[in-house]
Design a protein around this motif. Structure first.
Motif, PDB file in Angstrom:
ATOM      1  N   ASN A   1     -31.078  47.175  85.082  1.00  0.00           N
ATOM      2  CA  ASN A   1     -30.881  46.263  83.951  1.00  0.00           C
ATOM      3  C   ASN A   1     -30.591  44.841  84.434  1.00  0.00           C
ATOM      4  O   ASN A   1     -29.665  44.179  83.974  1.00  0.00           O
ATOM      5  CB  ASN A   1     -29.751  46.770  83.052  1.00  0.00           C
ATOM      6  CG  ASN A   1     -29.699  46.033  81.714  1.00  0.00           C
ATOM      7  OD1 ASN A   1     -30.726  45.554  81.227  1.00  0.00           O
ATOM      8  ND2 ASN A   1     -28.523  45.953  81.127  1.00  0.00           N
TER       9      ASN A   1
ATOM     10  N   THR B   1     -36.475  41.875  86.999  1.00  0.00           N
ATOM     11  CA  THR B   1     -37.592  42.508  86.305  1.00  0.00           C
ATOM     12  C   THR B   1     -38.710  41.509  86.050  1.00  0.00           C
ATOM     13  O   THR B   1     -39.889  41.816  86.259  1.00  0.00           O
ATOM     14  CB  THR B   1     -37.117  43.115  84.974  1.00  0.00           C
ATOM     15  OG1 THR B   1     -36.165  44.156  85.253  1.00  0.00           O
ATOM     16  CG2 THR B   1     -38.285  43.699  84.190  1.00  0.00           C
TER      17      THR B   1
ATOM     18  N   ARG C   1     -35.795  49.835  87.712  1.00  0.00           N
ATOM     19  CA  ARG C   1     -35.589  48.534  87.071  1.00  0.00           C
ATOM     20  C   ARG C   1     -34.822  48.697  85.762  1.00  0.00           C
ATOM     21  O   ARG C   1     -33.929  47.895  85.443  1.00  0.00           O
ATOM     22  CB  ARG C   1     -36.926  47.832  86.821  1.00  0.00           C
ATOM     23  CG  ARG C   1     -37.643  47.397  88.081  1.00  0.00           C
ATOM     24  CD  ARG C   1     -38.749  46.400  87.805  1.00  0.00           C
ATOM     25  NE  ARG C   1     -39.822  46.956  87.012  1.00  0.00           N
ATOM     26  CZ  ARG C   1     -40.871  47.603  87.515  1.00  0.00           C
ATOM     27  NH1 ARG C   1     -40.966  47.786  88.826  1.00  0.00           N
ATOM     28  NH2 ARG C   1     -41.835  48.062  86.728  1.00  0.00           N
ATOM     29  N   ASP C   2     -35.163  49.734  85.003  1.00  0.00           N
ATOM     30  CA  ASP C   2     -34.460  49.976  83.739  1.00  0.00           C
ATOM     31  C   ASP C   2     -32.991  50.294  83.983  1.00  0.00           C
ATOM     32  O   ASP C   2     -32.105  49.805  83.258  1.00  0.00           O
ATOM     33  CB  ASP C   2     -35.118  51.137  82.983  1.00  0.00           C
ATOM     34  CG  ASP C   2     -36.489  50.783  82.435  1.00  0.00           C
ATOM     35  OD1 ASP C   2     -36.798  49.574  82.340  1.00  0.00           O
ATOM     36  OD2 ASP C   2     -37.251  51.713  82.109  1.00  0.00           O
TER      37      ASP C   2
ATOM     38  N   SER D   1     -40.276  51.648  87.867  1.00  0.00           N
ATOM     39  CA  SER D   1     -39.925  51.108  86.553  1.00  0.00           C
ATOM     40  C   SER D   1     -38.593  51.684  86.068  1.00  0.00           C
ATOM     41  O   SER D   1     -37.789  50.973  85.433  1.00  0.00           O
ATOM     42  CB  SER D   1     -41.029  51.389  85.538  1.00  0.00           C
ATOM     43  OG  SER D   1     -41.192  52.767  85.313  1.00  0.00           O
ATOM     44  N   THR D   2     -38.333  52.952  86.394  1.00  0.00           N
ATOM     45  CA  THR D   2     -37.054  53.564  86.010  1.00  0.00           C
ATOM     46  C   THR D   2     -35.893  52.897  86.724  1.00  0.00           C
ATOM     47  O   THR D   2     -34.838  52.641  86.120  1.00  0.00           O
ATOM     48  CB  THR D   2     -37.072  55.067  86.326  1.00  0.00           C
ATOM     49  OG1 THR D   2     -38.123  55.699  85.583  1.00  0.00           O
ATOM     50  CG2 THR D   2     -35.746  55.715  85.954  1.00  0.00           C
TER      51      THR D   2
END
Length: 214
Positions: free
Chosen positions: A138, A143, A134-135, A131-132
Motif C-alpha cells: 500500500n 505503485t 504492491r497491494d 501485484s499482490t
C-alpha cells in the motif's frame, strides 16, 4: 465521444499487448477514427503516453511507438530493483494472516506450474505475486513508478519469458520472496527481491552481449 483518459487507456493497452509494433507510426487521423475520438483528444492521449515513455513524438513527423533498447531496459530494471525491494519490505511489515495464506498458495501454484511446464500460467502467477505485494505494501508512490516501468518493459519481459529454463531459475527466487514476506521479515523480503530482480538484470545483459543476427 470518449474523453482523454478513455482514449489514453485504450491506446496504452493496445501498445502493451503488441497491437502496434516498436517504431510503428501512430497516425492521428487513423487513430481518431479507430477510437471514435477527436483529433484534439487523440493528440492529448499521445502526449500523455509520451510522458510515460511508451510513445515518441518527433517534430514534423508525428508520433510512433517508442522502442526501448536493451541498455535502457537494464537501467529501468535497476530502478525497479530498488523500488520492488522497498515494496517487499513494506509488504513484510503489513501482511495479514489471510494474505499470508494467499501468498503461500501462489507459491504452491507457481511450483506446480513449473512442474507441469505450464509457463503461461507461471507468467500469470508471477504478475499476481508482484501485484499482490504492491497491494499489501500500500505504497502509492511505488505503485505509480512500477506501473510506468512495467509499461516500458513489457516487450523485454516477454523476451525474458522465452529464455529456456528461466522459470525454473526464478521459481526459488520467488519462493524466497514469499518466505520473507510471510515471516514478516522486511530485511529478508527486501534482500530476496533484490536478488530476484538482479537476476533479471543479468539476463538482460546477456541480451546486450549476444551477437546480432545477420
Amino acid at each position: 465521444m470518449p474523453d482523454n483518459s478513455d482514449v489514453r487507456s485504450q491506446l496504452r493497452e493496445a501498445i502493451l499487448r503488441g497491437a502496434y509494433a516498436p517504431r510503428q507510426r501512430l497516425i492521428e487521423a487513423d487513430l481518431a477514427e479507430e477510437y471514435g475520438a477527436s483529433r484534439f483528444t487523440l493528440r492529448n492521449a499521445l502526449i500523455q503516453l509520451a510522458s510515460e515513455g511508451l510513445v515518441e513524438l518527433q517534430p514534423n513527423r508525428g508520433a510512433r511507438v517508442r522502442e526501448i533498447t536493451v541498455d535502457e531496459a537494464i537501467e529501468i530494471t535497476e530502478i525497479r530493483q530498488a523500488v520492488e525491494s522497498l515494496v517487499a519490505a513494506r509488504a513484510a511489515e503489513k501482511v495479514s494472516d489471510e494474505q499470508i495464506v494467499f501468498l503461500r498458495q501462489v507459491g504452491d501454484d507457481m511450483r506446480a506450474a513449473v512442474d507441469r511446464n505450464d509457463f503461461m500460467r507461471y507468467s500469470e502467477l508471477n504478475s499476481t505475486l508482484h501485484s499482490t505485494l504492491r497491494d499489501i505494501a500500500n505504497h502509492s508512490a511505488s505503485t505509480r513508478v512500477l506501473e510506468q516501468l512495467h509499461g516500458q518493459m513489457v516487450r523485454h519481459q516477454f523476451r525474458l519469458f522465452l529464455v529456456p529454463g528461466r522459470p525454473s531459475l526464478s521459481l526459488p527466487e520467488h519462493l524466497a520472496i514469499i518466505d520473507g514476506v510471510c515471516a514478516r521479515d522486511p530485511e529478508a523480503a527486501s534482500a530476496a527481491m533484490g536478488i530476484h530482480v538482479g537476476s533479471v538484470i543479468t539476463t538482460l545483459r546477456s541480451f546486450a552481449e549476444a551477437p546480432a543476427l545477420s
